[in-house]
Every structure is written in C-alpha cells, then in structure tokens.
Design an enzyme around this catalytic site. Structure first.
Site, PDB file in Angstrom:
ATOM      1  N   THR A 121       0.863  -1.178   0.000  1.00 34.47           N
ATOM      2  CA  THR A 121       0.000   0.000   0.000  1.00 34.47           C
ATOM      3  C   THR A 121       0.900   1.230   0.000  1.00 34.47           C
ATOM      4  OG1 THR A 121      -1.693  -1.192   1.247  1.00 34.47           O
ATOM      5  CG2 THR A 121      -1.847   1.212   1.216  1.00 34.47           C
ATOM      6  N   LYS A 153      -6.790   0.922  -3.694  1.00 34.26           N
ATOM      7  CA  LYS A 153      -6.379   0.321  -2.421  1.00 34.26           C
ATOM      8  C   LYS A 153      -6.481   1.322  -1.272  1.00 34.26           C
ATOM      9  CE  LYS A 153      -4.953  -2.294   0.801  1.00 34.26           C
ATOM     10  NZ  LYS A 153      -3.690  -3.002   0.981  1.00 34.26           N
ATOM     11  N   LYS A 177      -0.119   4.780   8.961  1.00 38.63           N
ATOM     12  CA  LYS A 177       0.483   4.956   7.641  1.00 38.63           C
ATOM     13  C   LYS A 177      -0.576   5.081   6.543  1.00 38.63           C
ATOM     14  CE  LYS A 177       1.996   1.273   5.330  1.00 38.63           C
ATOM     15  NZ  LYS A 177       1.403   1.176   3.968  1.00 38.63           N
TER      16      LYS A 177
END
Length: 302
Positions: A103, A179, A247
């Site tokens: 990702t 994503k 994150k």
C-alpha cells in the site's frame, strides 16, 4: 531450463510475512517454480523445504525469476528491495516483470513504473486485500493496473494468487488509488466499531451480548465482526497493526490534500490511530484503537 508458458512460470516472492507466505504457497500449489527471499533467511529456507528455492538477497532471486512479486510493508521497503544494497532491479533480466503489492502513495507507484520501464523492465501496480487466511487459500483480492505487456508477462500468476483480480487501468496508479480508498473504509470502520463497543462497555452492556446483537443487525460491518472478536478475547496479537493505519490513513489524507478534497471521517479515524500509537499500542492489533477510550474496562485474555 523450463520454458515459460501460461501454466508454468518462474516467479520470485520477496517478503514472507502473513500475506507473502500465503501467496508464495498459492503459486507453488498452482505448479509454478517459486523462488523466495526474506530478511529472515530462515523463513525462506523453511518455505523451500517443501518445494522452491531460497535466496539470501533480492539480487540473487532476480537472476532466477522472470516475475518478482514484492510483498513488503511500504514504499521505503520496496525501494530497498529494488535499489538498495543487493537490490533486485539491476539484476532483473530485460523484459522481466515486477509486481508491487504494498500500500503506497499512488504517485510514487506511477513514478516507479517509469523508472523500471526506463530500465527495460515491466511493472504492475497490484496492492492486495483480504488478510492472511485468504492469502493462504488463494482467495484474496488484487487491485491491479499497468500496461498490456505487463499483464501478458504475468500470464496466470495473478489468478494463481487471488480469487478476485481487478484490472483498473492501463498504467500504474489506479490500483494504488483503489487500495487506499479501501483502506479509508477499513480504517473508518475499525475506528467506528471500537467507538461503538467502547460506548457499550461504558454503559454497562455485556460485551459478548452486544457483539451478538450487532453482528446480527443492520449496524454490523465486516470490520466490526472481525476486529471486535479480538477485543472480546482480549487478544491484541497484531494481524494488522495500529501503525499500519497510521500509515495508510496518512496516505489517504495526503492524496486528498493534494486536490484540497475534504475527508472529515478519515481525518478523525487517523487521529484515533495516532493517539493509540502514541499511547504505546502501535504494534498491537489495530483493534487496540479501542484502548484510547477512558473509563471502560476491556475484556481480558482468557
């Protein structure tokens, strides 16, 4: 030397964590020749004992594989895999394919496609979702985008790893965009699930009864059902850690900020995971975001 075709490919997997190990096993079950590499060499050796080849460095693996599947945590680790000491890129054969499953910032993925293309290499932007169990059974989802030549090179490798392979565009970036939108929903759902369970505990509702009712009612979500089960067990062993959502929601917000697009729920969820991380829970399961709520007694492990 085995001739590459649609059924038998020479594939290297870098990163044998919860997802990567399952993906490598799926490729091996599908009959592909699988090489593996991990920072824990013993993990690669353990995999190879059941079939396949272990390599100590990405560079060594690159010389043995026509396709490399990278299943590391983030863009920094992907940079190391490709361009660090003993990195793969300089040792990949012309026309080889690099499949990036992390990702990452979509713009970084777009730039990586150009860097690899300029070296005569192919690239697929291919983030994954579904968790370790689905990766192990070949039932996960891949969100992919890339040039036609990259898909041709991939052959049936993607379908060997995933039950759902979505082709979202003819160049890199679209896979990563989808994503992070998925991560937006996942992070907000976990934060909302934790808030709901925390309120129930504060109000004296039995946690197991609340879980039973919600999972059979309209307020349920996949994340509530999955993550609040961890809370009921008092088990915060990290399947996906709090810091992953620090994150990933950060990537979501960075992407939206570039076009001044407001994401109020994502911003709040990000702050909740940040608070949990700062309180010392960053490496615990992401359901540990519930620990930021004051005045509640959480179920204990038993």
């Amino acid at each position: 030397m085995t001739t590459q075709n649609q059924t038998t490919l020479s594939i290297g997997v870098i990163g044998l964590g919860a997802m990567g190990k399952g993906m490598a096993n799926s490729l091996r079950r599908a009959g592909h020749h699988v090489s593996v590499c991990d920072v824990r060499y013993e993990a690669a050796e353990a995999f190879a004992q059941e079939g396949g080849t272990a390599h100590k460095t990405p560079a060594a693996l690159a010389q043995a594989a026509d396709i490399i599947v990278s299943v590391v945590v983030n863009a920094d680790q992907t940079e190391q895999v490709l361009f660090g000491a003993n990195g793969a890129a300089a040792h990949m054969k012309a026309g080889s394919l690099f499949i990036m499953c992390s990702t990452v910032d979509p713009n970084w993925s777009v730039a990586l496609e150009k860097r690899l293309n300029d070296m005569g290499l192919l690239y697929l932007d291919a983030p994954i979702s579904g968790g370790a169990a689905k990766a192990a059974s070949g039932q996960m989802t891949m969100m992919t985008s890339g040039q036609a030549a990259a898909y041709t090179k991939a052959g049936n490798a993607l379908e060997s790893m995933a039950a759902h392979v979505y082709k979202l565009g003819d160049r890199a970036g679209y896979g990563s965009k989808v994503k992070i939108i998925n991560q937006l929903l996942a992070g907000v759902h976990i934060a909302a699930a934790a808030e709901a369970m925390a309120l129930g505990l504060r109000e004296g509702v039995a946690a197991d009864a609340l879980y039973e009712v919600i999972t059979n009612s309209a307020g349920n979500s996949w994340m509530f059902e999955n993550r609040m089960a961890h809370v009921l067990k008092g088990d915060y062993t990290p399947l996906s850690a709090v810091d992953i959502f620090v994150k990933d929601l950060g990537l979501v917000l960075d992407t939206a900020r570039a076009t001044k697009f407001p994401l109020p729920l994502s911003a709040t969820a990000h702050q909740m995971f940040m608070q949990a991380s700062t309180a010392g829970h960053g490496r615990e399961d992401d359901s540990a975001v519930i620990k930021i709520f004051p005045g509640i007694e959480l179920p204990q492990a038993h």
